[in-house]
Scaffold this active site. Structure first.
Site, PDB file in Angstrom:
ATOM      1  N   HIS A 188       0.816  -1.205   0.000  1.00 13.89           N
ATOM      2  CA  HIS A 188       0.000   0.000   0.000  1.00 13.89           C
ATOM      3  C   HIS A 188       0.855   1.263   0.000  1.00 13.89           C
ATOM      4  O   HIS A 188       0.532   2.238  -0.700  1.00 13.89           O
ATOM      5  CB  HIS A 188      -0.925   0.002   1.218  1.00 13.89           C
ATOM      6  CG  HIS A 188      -2.101  -0.915   1.073  1.00 13.89           C
ATOM      7  ND1 HIS A 188      -3.044  -1.077   2.068  1.00 13.89           N
ATOM      8  CD2 HIS A 188      -2.492  -1.738   0.061  1.00 13.89           C
ATOM      9  CE1 HIS A 188      -3.958  -1.935   1.668  1.00 13.89           C
ATOM     10  NE2 HIS A 188      -3.642  -2.354   0.463  1.00 13.89           N
TER      11      HIS A 188
ATOM     12  N   SER B  40      11.783  -5.025  -8.040  1.00 14.05           N
ATOM     13  CA  SER B  40      12.823  -5.085  -7.006  1.00 14.05           C
ATOM     14  C   SER B  40      14.015  -4.242  -7.405  1.00 14.05           C
ATOM     15  O   SER B  40      14.383  -4.149  -8.587  1.00 14.05           O
ATOM     16  CB  SER B  40      13.284  -6.534  -6.807  1.00 14.05           C
ATOM     17  OG  SER B  40      12.257  -7.331  -6.272  1.00 14.05           O
TER      18      SER B  40
ATOM     19  N   GLU C  51       1.122   1.568   8.011  1.00 11.91           N
ATOM     20  CA  GLU C  51       1.471   2.427   6.881  1.00 11.91           C
ATOM     21  C   GLU C  51       1.896   3.812   7.339  1.00 11.91           C
ATOM     22  O   GLU C  51       2.831   4.405   6.782  1.00 11.91           O
ATOM     23  CB  GLU C  51       0.286   2.487   5.919  1.00 11.91           C
ATOM     24  CG  GLU C  51       0.052   1.153   5.214  1.00 11.91           C
ATOM     25  CD  GLU C  51      -1.370   0.947   4.714  1.00 11.91           C
ATOM     26  OE1 GLU C  51      -2.093   1.953   4.533  1.00 11.91           O
ATOM     27  OE2 GLU C  51      -1.769  -0.221   4.511  1.00 11.91           O
TER      28      GLU C  51
ATOM     29  N   PRO D 286      -0.091 -10.035  -7.150  1.00 11.89           N
ATOM     30  CA  PRO D 286      -0.980 -10.329  -6.007  1.00 11.89           C
ATOM     31  C   PRO D 286      -0.465 -11.544  -5.217  1.00 11.89           C
ATOM     32  O   PRO D 286      -0.056 -12.543  -5.795  1.00 11.89           O
ATOM     33  CB  PRO D 286      -2.317 -10.624  -6.679  1.00 11.89           C
ATOM     34  CG  PRO D 286      -2.251  -9.935  -7.993  1.00 11.89           C
ATOM     35  CD  PRO D 286      -0.819 -10.014  -8.429  1.00 11.89           C
TER      36      PRO D 286
ATOM     37  N   GLY E 198      12.816 -13.799 -10.338  1.00 13.45           N
ATOM     38  CA  GLY E 198      12.933 -13.780  -8.879  1.00 13.45           C
ATOM     39  C   GLY E 198      14.349 -13.617  -8.380  1.00 13.45           C
ATOM     40  O   GLY E 198      14.571 -13.419  -7.181  1.00 13.45           O
TER      41      GLY E 198
ATOM     42  N   PHE F 202       5.840 -11.601  -6.630  1.00 13.50           N
ATOM     43  CA  PHE F 202       5.661 -10.548  -7.619  1.00 13.50           C
ATOM     44  C   PHE F 202       4.211 -10.585  -8.096  1.00 13.50           C
ATOM     45  O   PHE F 202       3.761 -11.588  -8.653  1.00 13.50           O
ATOM     46  CB  PHE F 202       6.608 -10.759  -8.798  1.00 13.50           C
ATOM     47  CG  PHE F 202       8.074 -10.563  -8.465  1.00 13.50           C
ATOM     48  CD1 PHE F 202       8.456  -9.889  -7.322  1.00 13.50           C
ATOM     49  CD2 PHE F 202       9.060 -11.025  -9.312  1.00 13.50           C
ATOM     50  CE1 PHE F 202       9.789  -9.696  -7.007  1.00 13.50           C
ATOM     51  CE2 PHE F 202      10.397 -10.842  -9.020  1.00 13.50           C
ATOM     52  CZ  PHE F 202      10.777 -10.165  -7.862  1.00 13.50           C
TER      53      PHE F 202
ATOM     54  N   TYR G 263      -9.625   3.906   3.154  1.00 15.84           N
ATOM     55  CA  TYR G 263     -10.163   2.733   3.829  1.00 15.84           C
ATOM     56  C   TYR G 263     -11.663   2.859   4.085  1.00 15.84           C
ATOM     57  O   TYR G 263     -12.373   1.857   4.159  1.00 15.84           O
ATOM     58  CB  TYR G 263      -9.426   2.488   5.143  1.00 15.84           C
ATOM     59  CG  TYR G 263      -8.089   1.823   4.946  1.00 15.84           C
ATOM     60  CD1 TYR G 263      -7.988   0.432   4.889  1.00 15.84           C
ATOM     61  CD2 TYR G 263      -6.931   2.565   4.803  1.00 15.84           C
ATOM     62  CE1 TYR G 263      -6.772  -0.194   4.693  1.00 15.84           C
ATOM     63  CE2 TYR G 263      -5.702   1.951   4.610  1.00 15.84           C
ATOM     64  CZ  TYR G 263      -5.628   0.574   4.559  1.00 15.84           C
ATOM     65  OH  TYR G 263      -4.421  -0.032   4.361  1.00 15.84           O
TER      66      TYR G 263
ATOM     67  N   THR H 207      16.143 -11.061  -8.836  1.00 17.98           N
ATOM     68  CA  THR H 207      16.500  -9.655  -8.646  1.00 17.98           C
ATOM     69  C   THR H 207      16.672  -9.226  -7.197  1.00 17.98           C
ATOM     70  O   THR H 207      17.674  -8.573  -6.874  1.00 17.98           O
ATOM     71  CB  THR H 207      15.503  -8.740  -9.383  1.00 17.98           C
ATOM     72  OG1 THR H 207      14.160  -9.114  -9.031  1.00 17.98           O
ATOM     73  CG2 THR H 207      15.672  -8.858 -10.885  1.00 17.98           C
ATOM     74  N   PRO H 208      15.746  -9.547  -6.263  1.00 16.60           N
ATOM     75  CA  PRO H 208      16.033  -9.145  -4.878  1.00 16.60           C
ATOM     76  C   PRO H 208      17.224  -9.890  -4.301  1.00 16.60           C
ATOM     77  O   PRO H 208      17.919  -9.359  -3.426  1.00 16.60           O
ATOM     78  CB  PRO H 208      14.738  -9.491  -4.131  1.00 16.60           C
ATOM     79  CG  PRO H 208      14.078 -10.533  -4.958  1.00 16.60           C
ATOM     80  CD  PRO H 208      14.418 -10.192  -6.375  1.00 16.60           C
TER      81      PRO H 208
END
Length: 403
Positions: A88, A209, A140, A397, A278, A395, A98, A280-281
């Site tokens: 978020h 990432s 947040e 949802p 995957g 990566f 919200y 990359t991080p």
């Protein structure tokens, strides 16, 4: 913690609500986008809305949160909430949104379940929603405060300094501030959002990432072009645009870095297991370790279609060379070949970590397609690792909770 009056109501209605969450989230998004169509155009990923994965992820998160409330009333599922909160913040979500979401989500519950939603049921599920929402708002708000920005003020102009074709379907972009000042700090493994305006005028946002260590004057992201395998699923809108149009000198809208897949302190051994983009991080975390803790024991396992499709393959080999207590295990579906450097093991076929000799006190990090991560996690658990030391990044949802 749920109130005494709401807890038995939620427990009794959870099976019915849970079984209908797919329909509820479909109605929720439909009604919200009818009232606020700009949210679909400029905030939500419209591809994930079209294929249903965003609805599935939301349903999984709500079900997991409500289940925790009734089964473990003294606990709060911070792992679930933390991942959502970081996402978020990468989008610039603010607390006032919200209220809109809650109104449409609870309205969808009533629309789908009809007369089963008595005033007591409605009040109980309203409490569930606001327990979740207020926890996310607090998380947040802390993330915004730690970044030193007002809530939602995450977007920055970043100029493309370099573009490099890393494989047939991946391209890296080095980003710098247009004013020449150093880029901001981040933690290895974190990501940024990139916002682009598409030809139809819609602004779409995707997360990528950061693929090098922090502490430099630039950031780097690596973007895989999402192609349609069967012409039924549309090609990635933002990735296709970046591959076709993003070149040095162009300015992009980029968010501040966020993400909860970060390295633990100390000198305990680490496992990085990735597939495809995957990696990359993992590159960011390995680069950081090579700079700051080169003697830390590290085991790297990566799976890809072929050596040619393995993005940043030479860079990964260089990072292994900079980490004397590391080993690299590669699996390629085709063209595996022979290892070309010490402490490297190359295999043909699908990744299989069951044959790895895992040290004690290991912490594992997973990133790649969901079936890959679930298979690796199962194998690690079978070898005695605690679920608490296995971390992952999804990566798109987060469908893990809905499977």
């Amino acid at each position: 913690m749920l109130s005494f009056q709401s807890a038995p109501v939620v427990r009794a209605t959870l099976p019915a609500v849970g079984a209908s969450l797919g329909a509820i989230t479909e109605v929720f998004y439909r009604n919200m986008f009818e009232e606020r169509p700009e949210l679909l155009r400029n905030l939500f990923n419209r591809a994930n809305q079209a294929n249903g994965t965003q609805r599935e992820a939301l349903a999984g998160a709500v079900a997991a949160f409500a289940t925790t409330l009734v089964d473990h009333p003294d606990e709060r599922p911070d792992a679930i909430l933390g991942r959502i909160a970081h996402k978020h913040v990468s989008l610039g979500i603010t607390s006032d949104q919200y209220t809109l979401v809650g109104r449409h989500l609870l309205g969808a519950v009533g629309e789908v379940l009809g007369d089963a939603v008595t005033p007591a049921v409605a009040a109980a599920w309203d409490e569930v929603y606001w327990l979740m929402a207020n926890a996310l708002i607090a998380m947040e708000s802390r993330l915004y405060a730690e970044a030193g920005v007002a809530d939602g003020a995450v977007w920055r102009d970043m100029e493309i300094a370099e573009r490099t074709e890393e494989s047939p379907d991946t391209t890296s972009f080095v980003l710098r501030r247009p004013d020449g000042l150093p880029t901001g700090p981040f933690l290895p493994g974190q990501y940024v959002s990139v916002q682009v305006e598409l030809p139809d005028g819609v602004r779409q946002i995707r997360q990528y990432s950061l693929s090098t260590a922090p502490g430099r004057d630039t950031w780097r992201i690596t973007v895989k072009r999402e192609r349609s395998a069967d012409e039924q699923v549309p090609e990635g809108e933002v990735s296709s645009w970046l591959h076709a149009h993003a070149h040095p000198g162009q300015v992009l809208k980029v968010s501040l870095p966020v993400g909860d897949l970060v390295l633990p302190q100390g000198d305990s051994p680490l496992l990085f297991a990735s597939a495809g983009i995957g990696v990359t991080p993992m590159l960011s975390m390995l680069d950081h370790l090579a700079d700051e803790s080169p003697d830390r024991p590290v085991m790297v396992a990566h799976a890809d279609r072929s050596p040619a499709h393995h993005a940043h393959r030479p860079e990964l080999a260089e990072l292994i060379n900079r980490l004397p207590n590391s080993s690299l295990h590669l699996w390629y579906e085709s063209g595996a070949g022979e290892p070309d450097q010490p402490r490297t093991h190359v295999h043909a076929g699908w990744a299989d970590v069951k044959g790895l000799s895992l040290p004690a006190n290991l912490t594992a990090f997973l990133c790649g397609p969901l079936p890959f991560m679930q298979a690796v996690r199962s194998d690690l658990l079978a070898q005695g690792l605690s679920p608490a030391v296995i971390h992952y990044e999804v990566f798109g949802p987060d469908l893990w909770l809905s499977k």
